[in-house]
Design a protein around this motif. Structure first.
Motif, PDB file in Angstrom:
ATOM      1  N   MET A 119      39.335  18.441 -28.227  1.00 18.38           N
ATOM      2  CA  MET A 119      38.523  18.097 -27.065  1.00 18.38           C
ATOM      3  C   MET A 119      37.178  17.545 -27.544  1.00 18.38           C
ATOM      4  N   HIS A 120      36.810  16.367 -27.050  1.00 15.83           N
ATOM      5  CA  HIS A 120      35.547  15.779 -27.509  1.00 15.83           C
ATOM      6  C   HIS A 120      34.956  14.895 -26.426  1.00 15.83           C
ATOM      7  N   GLY A 121      33.648  15.012 -26.220  1.00 14.74           N
ATOM      8  CA  GLY A 121      32.945  14.160 -25.279  1.00 14.74           C
ATOM      9  C   GLY A 121      32.530  12.854 -25.932  1.00 14.74           C
ATOM     10  N   ASP A 122      32.636  11.747 -25.197  1.00 15.73           N
ATOM     11  CA  ASP A 122      32.285  10.461 -25.805  1.00 15.73           C
ATOM     12  C   ASP A 122      30.780  10.197 -25.807  1.00 15.73           C
ATOM     13  N   ASP A 123      29.975  11.151 -25.286  1.00 12.13           N
ATOM     14  CA  ASP A 123      28.521  11.035 -25.377  1.00 12.13           C
ATOM     15  C   ASP A 123      27.953  12.155 -26.242  1.00 12.13           C
ATOM     16  N   ASP A 124      28.724  12.585 -27.214  1.00 17.08           N
ATOM     17  CA  ASP A 124      28.289  13.612 -28.147  1.00 17.08           C
ATOM     18  C   ASP A 124      27.253  13.005 -29.091  1.00 17.08           C
ATOM     19  N   GLN A 125      26.025  13.492 -29.024  1.00 14.69           N
ATOM     20  CA  GLN A 125      24.944  12.962 -29.860  1.00 14.69           C
ATOM     21  C   GLN A 125      24.772  13.748 -31.161  1.00 14.69           C
ATOM     22  N   ILE A 126      25.550  14.794 -31.345  1.00 13.29           N
ATOM     23  CA  ILE A 126      25.464  15.612 -32.549  1.00 13.29           C
ATOM     24  C   ILE A 126      26.609  15.290 -33.510  1.00 13.29           C
ATOM     25  N   VAL A 127      27.827  15.317 -32.998  1.00 17.51           N
ATOM     26  CA  VAL A 127      29.017  14.940 -33.785  1.00 17.51           C
ATOM     27  C   VAL A 127      29.615  13.705 -33.112  1.00 17.51           C
TER      28      VAL A 127
ATOM     29  N   TYR B 205      36.418  13.292 -23.031  1.00 16.82           N
ATOM     30  CA  TYR B 205      35.644  13.561 -21.827  1.00 16.82           C
ATOM     31  C   TYR B 205      34.506  12.546 -21.701  1.00 16.82           C
ATOM     32  N   LYS B 206      34.597  11.711 -20.713  1.00 17.53           N
ATOM     33  CA  LYS B 206      33.617  10.645 -20.522  1.00 17.53           C
ATOM     34  C   LYS B 206      32.249  11.222 -20.152  1.00 17.53           C
ATOM     35  N   GLY B 207      31.262  10.910 -20.957  1.00 20.27           N
ATOM     36  CA  GLY B 207      29.892  11.317 -20.681  1.00 20.27           C
ATOM     37  C   GLY B 207      29.534  12.740 -21.037  1.00 20.27           C
ATOM     38  N   PHE B 208      30.494  13.509 -21.562  1.00 18.29           N
ATOM     39  CA  PHE B 208      30.203  14.909 -21.888  1.00 18.29           C
ATOM     40  C   PHE B 208      29.421  15.001 -23.199  1.00 18.29           C
ATOM     41  N   PRO B 209      28.485  15.976 -23.296  1.00 18.53           N
ATOM     42  CA  PRO B 209      27.674  16.147 -24.504  1.00 18.53           C
ATOM     43  C   PRO B 209      28.324  17.079 -25.513  1.00 18.53           C
ATOM     44  N   HIS B 210      27.611  17.298 -26.600  1.00 18.42           N
ATOM     45  CA  HIS B 210      28.110  18.184 -27.641  1.00 18.42           C
ATOM     46  C   HIS B 210      28.302  19.611 -27.136  1.00 18.42           C
ATOM     47  N   GLY B 211      27.363  20.090 -26.343  1.00 18.95           N
ATOM     48  CA  GLY B 211      27.424  21.469 -25.866  1.00 18.95           C
ATOM     49  C   GLY B 211      28.231  21.656 -24.602  1.00 18.95           C
ATOM     50  N   MET B 212      29.281  20.869 -24.459  1.00 20.14           N
ATOM     51  CA  MET B 212      30.056  20.881 -23.211  1.00 20.14           C
ATOM     52  C   MET B 212      30.744  22.215 -22.896  1.00 20.14           C
ATOM     53  N   PRO B 213      31.048  23.089 -23.851  1.00 16.50           N
ATOM     54  CA  PRO B 213      31.615  24.385 -23.449  1.00 16.50           C
ATOM     55  C   PRO B 213      30.679  25.199 -22.567  1.00 16.50           C
ATOM     56  N   THR B 214      29.380  24.896 -22.632  1.00 24.46           N
ATOM     57  CA  THR B 214      28.399  25.590 -21.795  1.00 24.46           C
ATOM     58  C   THR B 214      28.100  24.806 -20.522  1.00 24.46           C
ATOM     59  N   THR B 215      27.718  23.551 -20.673  1.00 26.50           N
ATOM     60  CA  THR B 215      27.288  22.773 -19.508  1.00 26.50           C
ATOM     61  C   THR B 215      28.446  22.296 -18.645  1.00 26.50           C
ATOM     62  N   GLN B 216      29.614  22.160 -19.229  1.00 24.99           N
ATOM     63  CA  GLN B 216      30.810  21.767 -18.482  1.00 24.99           C
ATOM     64  C   GLN B 216      31.902  22.817 -18.643  1.00 24.99           C
ATOM     65  N   ALA B 217      31.495  24.084 -18.596  1.00 23.01           N
ATOM     66  CA  ALA B 217      32.426  25.189 -18.858  1.00 23.01           C
ATOM     67  C   ALA B 217      33.612  25.191 -17.897  1.00 23.01           C
ATOM     68  N   GLU B 218      33.403  24.860 -16.642  1.00 21.72           N
ATOM     69  CA  GLU B 218      34.488  24.908 -15.662  1.00 21.72           C
ATOM     70  C   GLU B 218      35.623  23.966 -16.048  1.00 21.72           C
ATOM     71  N   VAL B 219      35.268  22.760 -16.476  1.00 19.44           N
ATOM     72  CA  VAL B 219      36.278  21.765 -16.870  1.00 19.44           C
ATOM     73  C   VAL B 219      36.949  22.174 -18.177  1.00 19.44           C
ATOM     74  N   ILE B 220      36.143  22.541 -19.161  1.00 23.56           N
ATOM     75  CA  ILE B 220      36.672  22.898 -20.475  1.00 23.56           C
ATOM     76  C   ILE B 220      37.588  24.111 -20.380  1.00 23.56           C
ATOM     77  N   ASN B 221      37.182  25.118 -19.638  1.00 29.55           N
ATOM     78  CA  ASN B 221      37.998  26.329 -19.502  1.00 29.55           C
ATOM     79  C   ASN B 221      39.339  26.036 -18.835  1.00 29.55           C
ATOM     80  N   ALA B 222      39.317  25.220 -17.788  1.00 30.02           N
ATOM     81  CA  ALA B 222      40.550  24.901 -17.079  1.00 30.02           C
ATOM     82  C   ALA B 222      41.519  24.128 -17.973  1.00 30.02           C
TER      83      ALA B 222
END
Length: 276
Positions: free
Chosen positions: A222-230, A251-268
């Motif tokens: 799982m990887h966001g295409d707006d990851d500024q760290i990796v 994940y379009k537009g998701f950041p590196h820390g998406m398990p926190t900021t987009q937890a609902e999507v990632i968890n599902a």
């Protein structure tokens, strides 16, 4: 508190929640955080009948602040110590960022007899730094700069990183979440500066190419295409190709820390993968 002592005498703190006979999910956190970074995932899967386990990497969180052993082989061995101590079978390993590298090295180094599936979230494999054989990587100077800031002004650096690129709060229209920023800082400052300094070399210079090729388990990447760290292009897609049973989810537009900021999507999506 729960601890396991490694062969080289390091005390590794871990959380172990849920029924002992339930399917175990083992979470490996990112740099420079702790097992607390998995709160949203652990509570989600605990409520769905899983046994959830997460540890603090050596030098991080509540584990021993030793000055040496901050490399992927030791990280993998420490994870193996937790798994063996708890006698886990059929475990699902989930790693974020540096934790993704830890999971990959663990499976390649210790085998898959105690594991069933894995998930890499915004993970560092196959290789972050630019080399002659990996020209798309980030310049060595980027990581030298991270080490300099860690060694000289860690408290401010560890405030600026979550307030900016880690969660994408520096993007136009983003709404920074102060609690998330402060929790990142809290976790990071619990760890040792030496572990964090050496950890930058571990996550940036370790080449996981051969490790990925050895893994036979199904692995969700799982990887966001707006990851500024990796950066996305040199990580998630490449890892998925190297894995025998890799599944890439972008994940379009998701950041590196998406398990926190987009937890609902990632968890599902992780839950769906575990049931598949």
């Amino acid at each position: 508190m729960n601890y396991v002592t490694t062969k080289d005498g390091v005390q590794i703190f871990f959380k172990d929640w849920g029924p002992a006979d339930a399917t175990p999910i083992v979470f490996s956190h990112g740099w420079p955080l702790s097992s607390d970074d998995w709160d949203a995932q652990m509570m989600f899967f605990l409520a769905r009948g899983y046994r959830v386990i997460a540890h603090d990497r050596r030098g991080h969180g509540r584990s021993s602040q030793v000055w040496e052993g901050h490399d992927m082989d030791h990280y993998a061995d420490d994870l193996a110590a937790v798994v063996t101590h708890l006698d886990l079978k059929g475990a699902i390993h989930v790693g974020h960022s540096t934790g993704g590298g830890e999971v990959v090295r663990y499976l390649a180094r210790h085998g898959e007899k105690r594991a069933s599936k894995a998930c890499l979230i915004a993970a560092v494999p196959p290789l972050m730094v630019k080399t002659s054989s990996h020209p798309g990587g980030l310049p060595r100077e980027v990581f030298d700069g991270l080490q300099l800031q860690t060694a000289t002004n860690r408290a401010q650096f560890f405030r600026d990183l979550p307030a900016g690129p880690f969660y994408g709060f520096n993007r136009p229209g983003a709404k920074p979440q102060e609690g998330v920023i402060q929790n990142w800082w809290r976790q990071a400052m619990m760890g040792g500066a030496k572990a964090h300094y050496d950890g930058i070399v571990a996550f940036s210079q370790t080449d996981f190419t051969e490790d990925l090729k050895k893994i036979n388990l199904p692995v969700l990447v799982m990887h966001g295409d707006d990851d500024q760290i990796v950066p996305y292009s040199e990580s998630g897609p490449l890892s998925a190709k190297l894995l025998k049973k890799g599944i890439l989810k972008t994940y379009k537009g998701f950041p590196h820390g998406m398990p926190t900021t987009q937890a609902e999507v990632i968890n599902a999506d992780l839950a769906a993968f575990l049931k598949a």
